[in-house]
Design a protein around this motif. Structure first.
Motif, mmCIF file in Angstrom:
data_model
loop_
_atom_site.group_PDB
_atom_site.id
_atom_site.type_symbol
_atom_site.label_atom_id
_atom_site.label_comp_id
_atom_site.label_asym_id
_atom_site.label_seq_id
_atom_site.Cartn_x
_atom_site.Cartn_y
_atom_site.Cartn_z
ATOM 1 N N TYR A 44 -4.719 3.263 5.012
ATOM 2 C CA TYR A 44 -4.642 3.035 3.573
ATOM 3 C C TYR A 44 -3.748 4.075 2.901
ATOM 4 C CZ TYR A 44 -6.101 2.603 -1.278
ATOM 5 O OH TYR A 44 -6.106 2.463 -2.639
ATOM 6 N N ILE A 47 -0.078 3.287 3.590
ATOM 7 C CA ILE A 47 0.376 2.146 2.794
ATOM 8 C C ILE A 47 0.627 2.574 1.353
ATOM 9 C CG2 ILE A 47 -0.355 -0.072 1.820
ATOM 10 C CD1 ILE A 47 -1.760 -0.602 4.513
ATOM 11 N N GLU A 48 -0.272 3.364 0.798
ATOM 12 C CA GLU A 48 -0.108 3.847 -0.578
ATOM 13 C C GLU A 48 1.108 4.755 -0.698
ATOM 14 O OE1 GLU A 48 -1.788 3.172 -3.509
ATOM 15 O OE2 GLU A 48 -2.601 1.541 -2.323
ATOM 16 N N ALA A 50 3.818 4.660 1.172
ATOM 17 C CA ALA A 50 5.006 3.817 1.295
ATOM 18 C C ALA A 50 5.265 3.065 -0.008
ATOM 19 C CB ALA A 50 4.840 2.839 2.453
ATOM 20 N N ALA A 51 4.219 2.600 -0.660
ATOM 21 C CA ALA A 51 4.380 1.888 -1.922
ATOM 22 C C ALA A 51 4.905 2.829 -3.005
ATOM 23 C CB ALA A 51 3.051 1.271 -2.357
ATOM 24 N N GLY A 52 4.411 4.053 -3.033
ATOM 25 C CA GLY A 52 4.883 5.031 -4.010
ATOM 26 C C GLY A 52 6.322 5.425 -3.759
ATOM 27 N N GLU A 53 6.691 5.533 -2.497
ATOM 28 C CA GLU A 53 8.065 5.882 -2.146
ATOM 29 C C GLU A 53 9.019 4.753 -2.509
ATOM 30 O OE1 GLU A 53 10.142 6.562 2.043
ATOM 31 O OE2 GLU A 53 8.554 8.015 1.603
ATOM 32 N N LYS A 54 8.564 3.535 -2.341
ATOM 33 C CA LYS A 54 9.393 2.376 -2.669
ATOM 34 C C LYS A 54 9.681 2.337 -4.174
ATOM 35 C CE LYS A 54 9.685 -2.280 -1.027
ATOM 36 N NZ LYS A 54 8.960 -3.431 -0.485
ATOM 37 N N LYS A 55 8.688 2.690 -4.974
ATOM 38 C CA LYS A 55 8.878 2.715 -6.427
ATOM 39 C C LYS A 55 9.889 3.786 -6.828
ATOM 40 C CE LYS A 55 4.334 0.990 -7.728
ATOM 41 N NZ LYS A 55 3.058 1.314 -8.349
#
Length: 64
Positions: A44, A47-48, A50-55
């Motif tokens: 988890y 995943i969080e 990676a999502a923050g890095e994508k933003k």
């Protein structure tokens, strides 16, 4: 989910009777539950992250 597994593992260890020959089963169950919770939490967090890095990689376009 993680907290439930850790709470269950803690409960199993507290209620296990060490004088009984089957105490190893309770310890094994508690360890498996705790390891499952740790694996889930690590996944988890990845995943969080990676999502923050994508933003951060895709900033919003603004009028200059």
């Amino acid at each position: 989910m993680c907290l439930v597994c850790i709470a269950f593992a803690s409960w199993v260890l507290k209620t296990a009777n060490p004088q009984v020959g089957d105490a190893w089963k309770a310890v094994l169950l508690a360890n498996v539950s705790a390891l499952s919770a740790i694996r889930y939490l690590r996944k988890y967090v990845k995943i969080e992250a990676a999502a923050g890095e994508k933003k951060l990689n895709y900033p919003a376009l603004t009028d200059s």
